[in-house]
Design a protein around this motif. Structure first.
Motif, PDB file in Angstrom:
ATOM      1  N   LEU A 154       0.830  -1.207   0.000  1.00 46.38           N
ATOM      2  CA  LEU A 154       0.000   0.000   0.000  1.00 46.38           C
ATOM      3  C   LEU A 154       0.867   1.261   0.000  1.00 46.38           C
ATOM      4  O   LEU A 154       0.489   2.265  -0.621  1.00 46.38           O
ATOM      5  N   ALA A 155       2.004   1.223   0.666  1.00 52.88           N
ATOM      6  CA  ALA A 155       2.911   2.372   0.639  1.00 52.88           C
ATOM      7  C   ALA A 155       3.443   2.604  -0.771  1.00 52.88           C
ATOM      8  O   ALA A 155       3.551   3.754  -1.216  1.00 52.88           O
ATOM      9  N   SER A 156       3.738   1.529  -1.480  1.00 54.56           N
ATOM     10  CA  SER A 156       4.188   1.665  -2.867  1.00 54.56           C
ATOM     11  C   SER A 156       3.074   2.194  -3.760  1.00 54.56           C
ATOM     12  O   SER A 156       3.315   3.029  -4.639  1.00 54.56           O
ATOM     13  N   ILE A 157       1.870   1.737  -3.530  1.00 53.39           N
ATOM     14  CA  ILE A 157       0.727   2.221  -4.296  1.00 53.39           C
ATOM     15  C   ILE A 157       0.515   3.710  -4.033  1.00 53.39           C
ATOM     16  O   ILE A 157       0.158   4.466  -4.934  1.00 53.39           O
ATOM     17  N   LYS A 158       0.760   4.146  -2.810  1.00 50.02           N
ATOM     18  CA  LYS A 158       0.636   5.572  -2.493  1.00 50.02           C
ATOM     19  C   LYS A 158       1.585   6.400  -3.353  1.00 50.02           C
ATOM     20  O   LYS A 158       1.230   7.474  -3.845  1.00 50.02           O
ATOM     21  N   MET A 159       2.790   5.878  -3.571  1.00 53.10           N
ATOM     22  CA  MET A 159       3.742   6.582  -4.422  1.00 53.10           C
ATOM     23  C   MET A 159       3.232   6.647  -5.868  1.00 53.10           C
ATOM     24  O   MET A 159       3.370   7.673  -6.535  1.00 53.10           O
ATOM     25  N   LEU A 160       2.614   5.572  -6.334  1.00 53.24           N
ATOM     26  CA  LEU A 160       2.027   5.590  -7.673  1.00 53.24           C
ATOM     27  C   LEU A 160       0.894   6.603  -7.750  1.00 53.24           C
ATOM     28  O   LEU A 160       0.737   7.303  -8.757  1.00 53.24           O
ATOM     29  N   GLU A 161       0.110   6.675  -6.698  1.00 53.72           N
ATOM     30  CA  GLU A 161      -0.975   7.664  -6.661  1.00 53.72           C
ATOM     31  C   GLU A 161      -0.415   9.078  -6.754  1.00 53.72           C
ATOM     32  O   GLU A 161      -0.958   9.916  -7.473  1.00 53.72           O
ATOM     33  N   LEU A 162       0.645   9.341  -6.025  1.00 53.16           N
ATOM     34  CA  LEU A 162       1.243  10.674  -6.063  1.00 53.16           C
ATOM     35  C   LEU A 162       1.774  10.986  -7.461  1.00 53.16           C
ATOM     36  O   LEU A 162       1.717  12.133  -7.904  1.00 53.16           O
ATOM     37  N   ASN A 163       2.272   9.976  -8.147  1.00 54.78           N
ATOM     38  CA  ASN A 163       2.833  10.179  -9.476  1.00 54.78           C
ATOM     39  C   ASN A 163       1.783  10.245 -10.571  1.00 54.78           C
ATOM     40  O   ASN A 163       1.910  11.028 -11.500  1.00 54.78           O
ATOM     41  N   ILE A 164       0.764   9.427 -10.505  1.00 57.99           N
ATOM     42  CA  ILE A 164      -0.198   9.306 -11.601  1.00 57.99           C
ATOM     43  C   ILE A 164      -1.587   9.779 -11.221  1.00 57.99           C
ATOM     44  O   ILE A 164      -2.154  10.646 -11.882  1.00 57.99           O
ATOM     45  N   SER A 165      -2.138   9.222 -10.166  1.00 61.38           N
ATOM     46  CA  SER A 165      -3.530   9.502  -9.825  1.00 61.38           C
ATOM     47  C   SER A 165      -3.779  10.977  -9.550  1.00 61.38           C
ATOM     48  O   SER A 165      -4.811  11.518  -9.944  1.00 61.38           O
ATOM     49  N   ASP A 166      -2.836  11.639  -8.889  1.00 64.07           N
ATOM     50  CA  ASP A 166      -3.020  13.055  -8.618  1.00 64.07           C
ATOM     51  C   ASP A 166      -3.024  13.875  -9.907  1.00 64.07           C
ATOM     52  O   ASP A 166      -3.751  14.856 -10.020  1.00 64.07           O
ATOM     53  N   ILE A 167      -2.222  13.478 -10.873  1.00 62.40           N
ATOM     54  CA  ILE A 167      -2.209  14.164 -12.164  1.00 62.40           C
ATOM     55  C   ILE A 167      -3.577  14.045 -12.825  1.00 62.40           C
ATOM     56  O   ILE A 167      -4.125  15.024 -13.329  1.00 62.40           O
ATOM     57  N   VAL A 168      -4.139  12.863 -12.792  1.00 63.46           N
ATOM     58  CA  VAL A 168      -5.446  12.628 -13.405  1.00 63.46           C
ATOM     59  C   VAL A 168      -6.542  13.330 -12.617  1.00 63.46           C
ATOM     60  O   VAL A 168      -7.379  14.040 -13.174  1.00 63.46           O
ATOM     61  N   GLU A 169      -6.537  13.152 -11.303  1.00 61.53           N
ATOM     62  CA  GLU A 169      -7.611  13.698 -10.461  1.00 61.53           C
ATOM     63  C   GLU A 169      -7.667  15.223 -10.522  1.00 61.53           C
ATOM     64  O   GLU A 169      -8.734  15.817 -10.590  1.00 61.53           O
ATOM     65  N   PHE A 170      -6.503  15.868 -10.498  1.00 62.76           N
ATOM     66  CA  PHE A 170      -6.484  17.318 -10.469  1.00 62.76           C
ATOM     67  C   PHE A 170      -6.267  17.932 -11.851  1.00 62.76           C
ATOM     68  O   PHE A 170      -6.051  19.126 -11.972  1.00 62.76           O
ATOM     69  N   ASP A 171      -6.315  17.080 -12.893  1.00 63.07           N
ATOM     70  CA  ASP A 171      -6.195  17.521 -14.283  1.00 63.07           C
ATOM     71  C   ASP A 171      -4.950  18.392 -14.477  1.00 63.07           C
ATOM     72  O   ASP A 171      -5.012  19.503 -14.990  1.00 63.07           O
ATOM     73  N   LEU A 172      -3.801  17.865 -14.025  1.00 62.50           N
ATOM     74  CA  LEU A 172      -2.548  18.601 -14.099  1.00 62.50           C
ATOM     75  C   LEU A 172      -1.732  18.290 -15.342  1.00 62.50           C
ATOM     76  O   LEU A 172      -0.643  18.821 -15.508  1.00 62.50           O
ATOM     77  N   ALA A 173      -2.247  17.440 -16.213  1.00 60.61           N
ATOM     78  CA  ALA A 173      -1.508  17.057 -17.410  1.00 60.61           C
ATOM     79  C   ALA A 173      -1.462  18.218 -18.384  1.00 60.61           C
ATOM     80  O   ALA A 173      -2.400  18.995 -18.507  1.00 60.61           O
ATOM     81  N   ASP A 174      -0.341  18.328 -19.084  1.00 60.91           N
ATOM     82  CA  ASP A 174      -0.232  19.345 -20.140  1.00 60.91           C
ATOM     83  C   ASP A 174      -1.156  18.988 -21.272  1.00 60.91           C
ATOM     84  O   ASP A 174      -1.327  17.831 -21.597  1.00 60.91           O
ATOM     85  N   SER A 175      -1.738  19.951 -21.885  1.00 59.79           N
ATOM     86  CA  SER A 175      -2.656  19.682 -23.000  1.00 59.79           C
ATOM     87  C   SER A 175      -1.908  19.572 -24.303  1.00 59.79           C
ATOM     88  O   SER A 175      -0.870  19.992 -24.526  1.00 59.79           O
TER      89      SER A 175
END
Length: 63
Positions: free
Chosen positions: A42-63
């Motif tokens: 779960l700690a490793s998954i948290k790191m994946l969330e910080l790297n990927i999920s937050d980008i998706v959730e907060f729409d931080l990806a470059d257009s």
């Protein structure tokens, strides 16, 4: 980010893994090693969330 559409798929997989690990951790109370290792996973998954999920959730990806 060029592959934003593929990030949604990766995010879905991360969230599925997280849910399965929570279920495994809940069921693993009689197996200390399984309990500890699910916490570590779960700690490793948290790191994946910080790297990927937050980008998706907060729409931080470059257009």
């Amino acid at each position: 980010m060029k592959n934003f559409s593929s990030l949604n798929g990766v995010n879905d997989k991360i969230l599925k893994i997280k849910q399965l690990l929570f279920e495994l951790e809940k069921d693993a109370k009689q197996f200390p090693a399984l309990d500890r290792n699910s916490k570590r996973a779960l700690a490793s998954i948290k790191m994946l969330e910080l790297n990927i999920s937050d980008i998706v959730e907060f729409d931080l990806a470059d257009s």
